[in-house]
Design a protein around this motif. Structure first.
Motif, mmCIF file in Angstrom:
data_model
loop_
_atom_site.group_PDB
_atom_site.id
_atom_site.type_symbol
_atom_site.label_atom_id
_atom_site.label_comp_id
_atom_site.label_asym_id
_atom_site.label_seq_id
_atom_site.Cartn_x
_atom_site.Cartn_y
_atom_site.Cartn_z
ATOM 1 N N SER A 67 0.814 -1.209 0.000
ATOM 2 C CA SER A 67 0.000 0.000 0.000
ATOM 3 C C SER A 67 0.842 1.251 0.000
ATOM 4 O O SER A 67 0.437 2.295 -0.468
ATOM 5 N N HIS A 194 -13.214 -0.945 2.174
ATOM 6 C CA HIS A 194 -13.450 0.212 3.047
ATOM 7 C C HIS A 194 -12.841 1.443 2.415
ATOM 8 O O HIS A 194 -12.174 1.366 1.380
ATOM 9 N N ASP A 198 -5.568 3.513 0.676
ATOM 10 C CA ASP A 198 -4.824 2.503 -0.079
ATOM 11 C C ASP A 198 -5.719 1.460 -0.740
ATOM 12 O O ASP A 198 -5.238 0.622 -1.489
ATOM 13 N N HIS A 199 -7.017 1.492 -0.456
ATOM 14 C CA HIS A 199 -7.946 0.518 -1.030
ATOM 15 C C HIS A 199 -8.907 1.165 -2.012
ATOM 16 O O HIS A 199 -9.432 0.517 -2.903
ATOM 17 N N CYS A 286 -8.517 -4.982 4.606
ATOM 18 C CA CYS A 286 -7.671 -4.725 5.782
ATOM 19 C C CYS A 286 -8.089 -5.557 6.986
ATOM 20 O O CYS A 286 -7.334 -5.691 7.932
ATOM 21 N N HIS A 347 0.003 -7.307 3.218
ATOM 22 C CA HIS A 347 -0.489 -5.945 3.407
ATOM 23 C C HIS A 347 -0.433 -5.551 4.886
ATOM 24 O O HIS A 347 0.600 -5.712 5.511
ATOM 25 N N CYS A 348 -1.545 -5.115 5.443
ATOM 26 C CA CYS A 348 -1.507 -4.579 6.804
ATOM 27 C C CYS A 348 -1.423 -5.661 7.878
ATOM 28 O O CYS A 348 -1.560 -5.376 9.062
#
Ligand SMILES: [Fe+2]
Ligand SMILES: [Fe+2]
Lengths: 389, 467
Positions: A67, A194, A198-199, A286, A347-348
């Motif tokens: 991201s 959401h 980054d999305h 996420c 990712h996160c």
């Protein structure tokens, strides 16, 4: 005299009773509340076992999980703006930057500088925004392609999320052939997990190739987000998800979670799949609701094969900024009990989390660390994972 | 008896400047306005300084609370003279004392925790060191602030406890500043021990790998609390903080003040507060499980044990707000019945008001605090605005004599006698009538508890605070 005595003893009785009432209540609290018998009488939740069908397999292609490329820059910008509660549209990141510096960004001024160019000339739009934004080379994005094989063998393609940087996402889409799939309208829907930068902010990249793709968003989107969808030239049919469970095709459902999230975002939607003879697969952006909450919600509401948690893919939002908190260790310690057989995370989730999962002996599917993904501990850009085939 | 032999707060009497509810209304309005202005300047994520990152703001509001307690309760306003306290305009007094507290707080946080402890003792107190070891600047500050904040949480229980429960013993006869320094040092020392027993392990597992050689990892409370997070300790310690103040304000130190023997009374008060707090803590945890269902270890937010423990502390703070308000601005209403009855009514009333404040907070705070809707945002701590508000109450009552609705007048000799009298109360005596009442009351109290725990699942199923 005896009348006086009576009234004294009545007054004493009241004093005693008043004291006893408070003392008795506290005694009850202290002696019963946190005991096993108190927990024995908690009602067992009844499982709803909603049947949402089954599919044969699910294959996920990681278009991008990076991201951002420099964590210190990202969290530094958030820090400078005032921390994790500051509205994301004011952080002065592209594409909503106005050149006025930290925390002085605004949706209107940002979009005003590029609106005319959306969604056709993304290159120019991003160039303009890069001149105005903080750390213009930091944005990447999160997006994945999900291919669902039905029981009859037909394949349904979906996108989960559309990344952040127009530049990076165009390149990533091209790398995985997503641009062609969109142009040929092979992709049946785009789910925005959401509203985070980054999305979601890379939406024009999808719209550029298919401006009518069915779109699903959480009903917690803020006004800026809703305007952005219009401002990037989207002309299709948008579903604002307001039910806890939305069935998409047999064996695939969109689950909605109402949670407040960092930098003023509300709510996340994630995908659940029932894979024939295997079990439940959970795919998230996420996963701000928490992977176990996600699993528990599915457990309480859905019917799936073997009654088994089978696989996970996506960001699990544990240590996205390589930060830590002892409560994350609670997850590392207890995830094993849930029995997932294939864990594809990135990712996160955080590198540290992946490392701790691996150390705990969990079945983490490793990656190849290509295309700027940083670690082989988890599935990187361009890596694929499949469930049930 | 002259009034220099008691503390300043005990030596004065606050009298209303206007009759009726006007003083309370005026002060409430001013306090709320001041709250909002200072919130915007210091804390609000949309405002000027944006300390609600969240841990920096959290640390600051907790340490301010401690400093206010130290200034007013422990040091009895030393080095300011009684005559200055009596004759200075409340606005000037409030400003000076608040600024002194802020300066002391900065010296303590920056000088002691960061520079001395962080540089020569424990690295995680110094953000600079954490950053040098590769942690991002933001989290370096957050981690250090978290540790420093947790220390304050412990001190906010122990420091006032020493005054309220232990009656400054055995140093009650010392003059200022000797008494203040002694009690500050002693409670600081005790806080340090409690910190090591409760929070050090929490900090040690924040880092990778777990710092096993320097702290007990995983922490010893893991099985009992169903989490490795130190929030378990935040829960009961916050309950202790709140119960100390309930005991001091709406309970008027009843019932432990009935004990005539000094040592026994003080010990009973100190440990009684802990026992009540732990009871409250267990209840508030169980109440959440009844309303929201049993926790899932390892998940986040509402269903996570660590969050539920934290929320115990948050709920307790929601009780402190109406209790202090009742004492400060409503003259500890009601006062017309016998003390046990007054205490009982106040307890039930403030508990009900706490529930109301809680509901109002979660229904509306996102509209004006710059926070978001929802219970369990991992970076939102309702304790920050609540303690911020309590701090303003304290500035108003302790530092400004309740200005503008109230003013301080010295107590008369007779009134000062009453203060002395109050340490041991004689208004409740052991009689058969009292015993009978006590038994009936205890049964009713247990019954009340049973009714509440049976009603809570129904509340959870039929009542939503946040849509
Ligand atoms: Fe993300
Ligand atoms: Fe996110």
């Amino acid at each position: 005299m005896s009348k006086d005595n009576k009234s004294i003893s009545r007054r004493d009785f009241v004093k005693g009773a008043a004291t006893g009432l408070v003392a008795g209540a506290f005694a009850g609290m202290g002696m019963y509340s946190y005991t096993s018998s108190a927990y024995g009488r908690l009602p067992k939740t009844e499982r709803k076992m909603q049947d949402f069908g089954a599919c044969r397999s699910v294959r996920v292609t990681n278009i991008s999980e990076t991201s951002w490329f420099n964590n210190a820059h990202l969290i530094g910008d958030i820090h400078e703006a005032g921390g994790l509660l500051v509205n994301q549209y004011t952080l002065n990141w592209a594409p909503f930057a106005n050149g006025k510096g930290s925390a002085k960004g605004s949706y209107d001024e940002g979009i005003g500088s590029i609106k005319e160019l959306l969604p056709h000339d993304l290159k120019k739009a991003w160039e303009i925004q890069k001149k105005l934004a903080l750390h213009p080379d930091n944005p990447g994005g999160y997006s994945c392609l999900i291919e669902v094989e039905s029981l009859d063998g037909s394949i349904h393609k979906y996108l989960l999320d559309t990344g952040w940087s127009y530049e990076w996402m165009e390149d990533s889409f091209k790398r995985e052939g997503i641009d062609k799939m969109l142009e040929e309208q092979q992709i049946e829907a785009l789910f925005i997990s959401h509203e985070h930068w980054d999305h979601f902010w890379g939406l024009p990249v999808t719209v550029k190739y298919d401006n009518r793709i069915p779109l699903y968003i959480h009903d917690g989107f803020y006004e800026e987000g809703l305007r952005y969808i219009k401002d990037c030239g989207y002309k299709g049919d948008m579903t604002v998800v307001d039910k806890p469970i939305t069935e998409i095709v047999p064996g695939m459902a969109l689950l909605k979670f109402d949670v407040p999230i960092i930098n003023r975002v509300f709510g996340e939607t994630s995908l659940a799949f029932n894979i024939k003879d295997k079990g439940l697969v959970l795919i998230s952006g996420c996963c701000h609701q928490g992977i176990l909450k996600f699993a528990d919600f599915a457990h309480a509401n859905l019917k799936y094969d073997n009654d088994k948690f089978y696989g996970i893919y996506g960001g699990l939002h544990i240590s996205p900024f390589e930060d830590w908190d002892p409560k994350y260790d609670d997850l590392v310690i207890s995830l094993g009990q849930w029995g997932f057989e294939r864990i594809g995370c990135n990712h996160c989730t955080g590198h540290l989390t992946a490392k701790k999962f691996i150390e705990a002996g969990y079945p983490v599917v490793r990656g190849t660390a290509r295309f700027r993904s940083a670690s082989k501990d988890y599935l990187g850009n361009g890596d694929k994972i499949s469930f049930g085939c | 008896m002259d009034n220099s032999s008691v503390s300043y707060l005990e030596s004065r009497k606050l009298v209303k400047r206007w009759s009726g509810p006007i003083p309370a209304l005026v002060n409430t309005f001013i306090i709320l306005a001041f709250f909002y202005v200072t919130w915007w300047i210091f804390q609000d994520p949309r405002g000027l300084m944006r300390m609600y990152t969240p841990y920096v703001g959290y640390m600051v509001c907790r340490w301010l609370l401690i400093l206010f307690i130290w200034v007013a309760y422990i040091f009895d306003f030393w080095p300011f003279k009684r005559s200055w306290l009596r004759n200075t305009h409340p606005l000037i007094k409030g400003t000076v004392l608040t600024l002194v507290s802020v300066a002391a707080m900065i010296i303590l946080i920056k000088g002691f925790f960061i520079e001395i402890l962080g540089n020569f003792g424990i690295a995680y107190f110094d953000p600079g060191r954490l950053e040098a070891m590769g942690i991002t600047d933001f989290y370096s500050i957050e981690y250090a602030a978290e540790a420093i904040m947790m220390f304050a949480a412990i001190a906010s229980w122990l420091s006032p406890s020493w005054v309220v429960a232990c009656e400054n013993a055995p140093w009650q006869k010392l003059d200022q500043p000797a008494r203040g320094i002694t009690i500050a040092v002693v409670t600081f020392f005790m806080s340090m021990i409690v910190y090591f027993l409760t929070m050090h392990s929490h900090m040690a597992i924040l880092f990778y790998p777990w710092q096993k050689f320097t702290a007990i990892c995983p922490p010893y409370w893991e099985k009992f609390a169903n989490t490795v997070s130190g929030n378990f300790h935040i829960a009961w310690i916050m309950c202790c903080t709140v119960v100390v103040w309930l005991f001091e304000t709406i309970w008027e130190r009843y019932p432990f003040n009935l004990i005539k023997n000094n040592a026994l009374r003080r010990t009973a008060s100190f440990f009684g507060i802990i026992a009540i707090a732990v009871s409250l803590c267990f209840f508030l945890y169980y109440a959440q499980d009844l309303v929201w269902g049993e926790t899932i270890r390892g998940t986040r937010r509402l269903m996570a044990p660590d969050w539920r423990w934290l929320h115990v502390g948050e709920m307790a703070i929601f009780w402190l707000v109406p209790s202090l308000y009742l004492t400060f601005y409503c003259n500890n209403w009601p006062t017309k019945f016998s003390r046990p009855v007054n205490v009982c009514i106040r307890t039930l009333l403030t508990a009900a008001l706490a529930a109301l404040v809680y509901i109002i907070y979660y229904k509306t705070s996102h509209l004006f605090l710059g926070t978001q809707k929802g219970f369990s945002h991992p970076q939102q701590f309702p304790m920050i605005p609540m303690i911020w508000l309590i701090n303003i109450f304290l500035i108003n009552i302790w530092f400004m004599d309740g200005w503008p609705g109230w003013k301080a007048v010295p107590k008369t000799a007779a009134e000062l006698e009453e203060v002395k009298e109050e340490i041991v109360a004689h208004d409740v005596r052991w009689t058969p009538g009292l015993a009978k009442g006590l038994i009936v009351g205890l049964c009713a109290g247990v019954l009340l508890y049973v009714v509440i725990i049976n009603a809570l699942p129904w509340v959870g199923a039929n009542f939503t605070i946040i849509n």
